[in-house]
Design an enzyme around this catalytic site. Structure first.
Site, PDB file in Angstrom:
ATOM      1  N   ASN A  74      77.745 -49.492  10.965  1.00  0.00           N
ATOM      2  CA  ASN A  74      77.127 -49.679   9.661  1.00  0.00           C
ATOM      3  C   ASN A  74      76.742 -51.152   9.526  1.00  0.00           C
ATOM      4  O   ASN A  74      77.451 -52.034  10.016  1.00  0.00           O
ATOM      5  CB  ASN A  74      78.096 -49.277   8.536  1.00  0.00           C
ATOM      6  CG  ASN A  74      77.385 -49.091   7.203  1.00  0.00           C
ATOM      7  OD1 ASN A  74      76.815 -48.032   6.944  1.00  0.00           O
ATOM      8  ND2 ASN A  74      77.410 -50.108   6.359  1.00  0.00           N
ATOM      9  N   ARG A  75      75.605 -51.380   8.875  1.00  0.00           N
ATOM     10  CA  ARG A  75      75.143 -52.769   8.715  1.00  0.00           C
ATOM     11  C   ARG A  75      76.203 -53.631   8.036  1.00  0.00           C
ATOM     12  O   ARG A  75      76.421 -54.774   8.416  1.00  0.00           O
ATOM     13  CB  ARG A  75      73.836 -52.775   7.900  1.00  0.00           C
ATOM     14  CG  ARG A  75      73.147 -54.124   7.829  1.00  0.00           C
ATOM     15  CD  ARG A  75      71.728 -53.941   7.304  1.00  0.00           C
ATOM     16  NE  ARG A  75      71.702 -53.203   6.057  1.00  0.00           N
ATOM     17  CZ  ARG A  75      71.831 -53.768   4.846  1.00  0.00           C
ATOM     18  NH1 ARG A  75      71.997 -55.073   4.730  1.00  0.00           N
ATOM     19  NH2 ARG A  75      71.781 -53.033   3.749  1.00  0.00           N
TER      20      ARG A  75
ATOM     21  N   ASN B  73      65.342 -38.686   5.023  1.00  0.00           N
ATOM     22  CA  ASN B  73      64.165 -38.024   4.451  1.00  0.00           C
ATOM     23  C   ASN B  73      62.925 -38.883   4.672  1.00  0.00           C
ATOM     24  O   ASN B  73      62.292 -39.346   3.728  1.00  0.00           O
ATOM     25  CB  ASN B  73      64.358 -37.768   2.952  1.00  0.00           C
ATOM     26  CG  ASN B  73      64.973 -36.408   2.683  1.00  0.00           C
ATOM     27  OD1 ASN B  73      64.861 -35.494   3.487  1.00  0.00           O
ATOM     28  ND2 ASN B  73      65.655 -36.284   1.563  1.00  0.00           N
TER      29      ASN B  73
ATOM     30  N   SER C 247      69.540 -30.748   5.380  1.00  0.00           N
ATOM     31  CA  SER C 247      69.657 -30.320   3.997  1.00  0.00           C
ATOM     32  C   SER C 247      71.008 -29.671   3.730  1.00  0.00           C
ATOM     33  O   SER C 247      71.568 -29.003   4.586  1.00  0.00           O
ATOM     34  CB  SER C 247      68.553 -29.321   3.644  1.00  0.00           C
ATOM     35  OG  SER C 247      68.697 -28.880   2.313  1.00  0.00           O
TER      36      SER C 247
ATOM     37  N   LYS D 144      61.014 -30.184   6.434  1.00  0.00           N
ATOM     38  CA  LYS D 144      62.032 -30.607   5.462  1.00  0.00           C
ATOM     39  C   LYS D 144      61.367 -31.021   4.150  1.00  0.00           C
ATOM     40  O   LYS D 144      61.886 -30.760   3.056  1.00  0.00           O
ATOM     41  CB  LYS D 144      62.861 -31.764   6.025  1.00  0.00           C
ATOM     42  CG  LYS D 144      63.867 -32.394   5.050  1.00  0.00           C
ATOM     43  CD  LYS D 144      64.849 -31.365   4.499  1.00  0.00           C
ATOM     44  CE  LYS D 144      66.079 -31.992   3.854  1.00  0.00           C
ATOM     45  NZ  LYS D 144      65.834 -32.911   2.761  1.00  0.00           N
TER      46      LYS D 144
ATOM     47  N   HIS E  48      60.470 -27.936   2.352  1.00  0.00           N
ATOM     48  CA  HIS E  48      61.738 -27.418   1.804  1.00  0.00           C
ATOM     49  C   HIS E  48      62.058 -28.098   0.478  1.00  0.00           C
ATOM     50  O   HIS E  48      62.386 -27.445  -0.511  1.00  0.00           O
ATOM     51  CB  HIS E  48      62.873 -27.645   2.809  1.00  0.00           C
ATOM     52  CG  HIS E  48      64.254 -27.542   2.221  1.00  0.00           C
ATOM     53  ND1 HIS E  48      64.825 -28.557   1.472  1.00  0.00           N
ATOM     54  CD2 HIS E  48      65.170 -26.554   2.253  1.00  0.00           C
ATOM     55  CE1 HIS E  48      66.023 -28.179   1.069  1.00  0.00           C
ATOM     56  NE2 HIS E  48      66.266 -26.980   1.531  1.00  0.00           N
ATOM     57  N   ASN E  49      61.963 -29.421   0.453  1.00  0.00           N
ATOM     58  CA  ASN E  49      62.278 -30.155  -0.770  1.00  0.00           C
ATOM     59  C   ASN E  49      61.286 -29.843  -1.883  1.00  0.00           C
ATOM     60  O   ASN E  49      61.659 -29.762  -3.055  1.00  0.00           O
ATOM     61  CB  ASN E  49      62.299 -31.660  -0.491  1.00  0.00           C
ATOM     62  CG  ASN E  49      63.556 -32.091   0.242  1.00  0.00           C
ATOM     63  OD1 ASN E  49      64.183 -31.296   0.945  1.00  0.00           O
ATOM     64  ND2 ASN E  49      63.948 -33.333   0.103  1.00  0.00           N
TER      65      ASN E  49
ATOM     66  N   GLU F 222      62.221 -26.632  -3.270  1.00  0.00           N
ATOM     67  CA  GLU F 222      63.415 -26.898  -4.085  1.00  0.00           C
ATOM     68  C   GLU F 222      63.023 -27.376  -5.481  1.00  0.00           C
ATOM     69  O   GLU F 222      63.577 -26.915  -6.491  1.00  0.00           O
ATOM     70  CB  GLU F 222      64.264 -27.948  -3.376  1.00  0.00           C
ATOM     71  CG  GLU F 222      65.538 -28.358  -4.062  1.00  0.00           C
ATOM     72  CD  GLU F 222      66.213 -29.495  -3.315  1.00  0.00           C
ATOM     73  OE1 GLU F 222      66.497 -30.541  -3.950  1.00  0.00           O
ATOM     74  OE2 GLU F 222      66.437 -29.367  -2.092  1.00  0.00           O
ATOM     75  N   TYR F 223      62.038 -28.273  -5.562  1.00  0.00           N
ATOM     76  CA  TYR F 223      61.524 -28.720  -6.867  1.00  0.00           C
ATOM     77  C   TYR F 223      61.046 -27.517  -7.681  1.00  0.00           C
ATOM     78  O   TYR F 223      61.323 -27.398  -8.872  1.00  0.00           O
ATOM     79  CB  TYR F 223      60.330 -29.670  -6.676  1.00  0.00           C
ATOM     80  CG  TYR F 223      60.645 -31.127  -6.485  1.00  0.00           C
ATOM     81  CD1 TYR F 223      61.505 -31.567  -5.480  1.00  0.00           C
ATOM     82  CD2 TYR F 223      60.040 -32.088  -7.277  1.00  0.00           C
ATOM     83  CE1 TYR F 223      61.755 -32.916  -5.290  1.00  0.00           C
ATOM     84  CE2 TYR F 223      60.282 -33.448  -7.088  1.00  0.00           C
ATOM     85  CZ  TYR F 223      61.135 -33.856  -6.090  1.00  0.00           C
ATOM     86  OH  TYR F 223      61.375 -35.189  -5.903  1.00  0.00           O
TER      87      TYR F 223
END
Length: 483
Positions: free
Chosen positions: A33-34, A103, A129, A184, A187-188, A191-192
């Site tokens: 991790n940064r 995303n 997801s 994807k 898909h989103n 989903e909306y």
């Protein structure tokens, strides 16, 4: 020292949970991790005693990986992905694999795939997801990119993915370069649409029928046990009945301004770029932006007035009508999303497996539902299906729901209830089933003011004509093209 099967960069909630998911399925994971304190906290906390290797630098991370090295980025989309790619490249060898699990916008994935392949490396852009719970217990995973990379990540991805009833993983190869992130994104967008449709059903029951939260809980509970069975209906059921500390219903205390992170907007924009009507998802995006104009709406409500909602019919029957309207609208939303994917596949030379995509969405992801099994069956029966509305199963469902669908929309509109997604779904259906739309007049208008020409029904397609409508114009016409 044993080396890790895969490396992961980015220990936010999704990253941490994916690491724990991989480790629980027998894989050793190296993490970085940064902010390196997060690595220490994870190794000494949730990752303690597990097959997880902490790294304090990108170089150390790569050094701890088996070949071909696989590094998965779970960082914010955009520049951070490019920055980490540049940090990784000097430490990677030919055939090593970089995976972007965020995303990201699919054009970025297309660009990055080409860029890394030119350097002898492989690249995967994958949609993941299911939120934090899915990441830990089994998400839906939608990988695309360098085809040669799939065999190296397939055992890991399919092990950690959600499984449907027969054990099939909700993960398979989607297609070349940006295909995974495009799927994807769609898909989103869907989903909306699903979320907006459910909120409209809630609004009708609350504002027009005057149902209590407990009564609505019962409705959503019943719906979740039938053909609308889905994760979003399930959580809506629970949200409706959830009480705050003072005993009141929490949902009624939440400010009505919706947020968004951009994937719905990307889906709508892609539809405009490709030239496909994605009206329901577009309305769902605009519904969120309208909700965000809270202060303006409050002021407008003081001066702009509509009818006072008043329902005099059979509430039980109308609730069934709402269910049918929701189901029919949902069919339209998915139909539009699949048409977009079909045209995108032609545009970007992707070989998409549409039934397989439905299977990937069948479990783990936010839009998971029994409904998706029917979509898989539709494409299994006809891979070249142009629109889900033409599949016999969905055609029969629309036929059965149509009267109720129209009744709900007309009743809601008459009573001033805002239902943008349901109404645009019906408008799309009516437009798609109509063999003659008023675009003939529109083409005449375009030719009148701009000499843009038109085709004629009594001439072959592809022949264009211009008319001197006023007698004052000439015979010169504008060139014909479609953007």
């Amino acid at each position: 020292m044993n080396k890790a099967d895969i490396g992961l960069v980015g220990l936010a909630v999704m990253g941490e949970n994916l690491v724990l998911n991989m480790e629980s399925h027998g894989f050793t994971v190296a993490v970085f991790n940064r902010t390196t304190e997060k690595v220490v906290d994870f190794i000494e906390g949730r990752g303690k005693g597990k097959n997880v290797i902490g790294a304090k630098s990108v170089e150390e991370l790569v050094a701890n990986l088996k070949t071909p090295r696989k590094v998965m980025l779970m960082v914010k989309a955009g520049k951070p992905v490019d920055d980490f790619i540049e940090q990784l490249i000097p430490h990677l060898d030919k055939g090593d694999i970089v995976i972007d699990g965020g995303n990201s916008h699919f054009p970025d994935t297309i660009r990055r795939t080409k860029y890394l392949e030119e350097k002898g490396l492989l690249y995967i852009g994958t949609g993941v997801s299911g939120g934090e719970e899915g990441a830990l217990k089994g998400p839906s995973i939608m990988p695309g990119g360098s085809t040669q990379a799939w065999e190296h990540v397939k055992p890991i991805f399919q092990s950690i993915a959600a499984k449907v009833e027969d054990g099939t993983p909700c993960c398979d190869w989607v297609g070349e370069d940006g295909a995974g992130h495009f799927v994807k994104m769609v898909h989103n967008g869907i989903e909306y649409g699903d979320m907006q449709l459910i909120t409209e059903a809630y609004q009708i029951m609350k504002e027009l029928l005057g149902l209590s939260n407990q009564e609505m809980y019962g409705v959503f509970k019943e719906w979740n046990e039938g053909e609308l069975d889905s994760y979003l209906i399930e959580i809506t059921r629970d949200i409706i009945a959830f009480k705050d500390e003072d005993g009141g219903y929490l949902v009624e205390k939440i400010l009505d301004t919706a947020g968004q992170k951009g994937t719905g907007k990307w889906t709508a924009t892609a539809s405009l770029d490709i030239g496909i009507p994605l009206t329901l998802i577009g309305e769902a995006v605009y519904a969120r932006t309208l909700s965000a104009m809270k202060e303006e709406r409050v002021e407008a409500s003081k001066v702009l007035h509509g009818p006072t909602p008043e329902f005099k019919g059979d509430k039980k029957q109308f609730i069934e009508d709402i269910k049918q309207a929701l189901y029919a609208s949902k069919i339209v939303s998915y139909a539009q999303g699949y048409v977009l994917m079909k045209y995108a596949a032609k545009e970007y030379n992707w070989n998409l497996n549409y039934g397989g995509i439905a299977l990937m969405w069948r479990g783990g992801c936010i839009i998971r539902s029994i409904f998706l099994g029917k979509i898989k069956e539709a494409f299994d029966n006809n891979h070249d299906l142009t629109n889900l509305l033409l599949d016999p199963f969905f055609k029969e469902k629309i036929d059965r729901a149509q009267t109720a669908w129209r009744r709900v929309i007309s009743t809601a509109v008459t009573n001033g209830i805002w239902i943008p997604a349901m109404s645009t779904a019906l408008n799309y259906f009516d437009g798609y089933r109509n063999d003659r739309l008023p675009a003939n007049l529109l083409q005449a208008q375009r030719d009148y003011f701009g000499a843009h020409m038109y085709e004629r029904i009594d001439k072959p397609r592809g022949q264009f004509f211009h008319t001197n409508w006023t007698g004052r114009g000439g015979t010169t016409a504008s060139s014909t093209y479609t953007v």
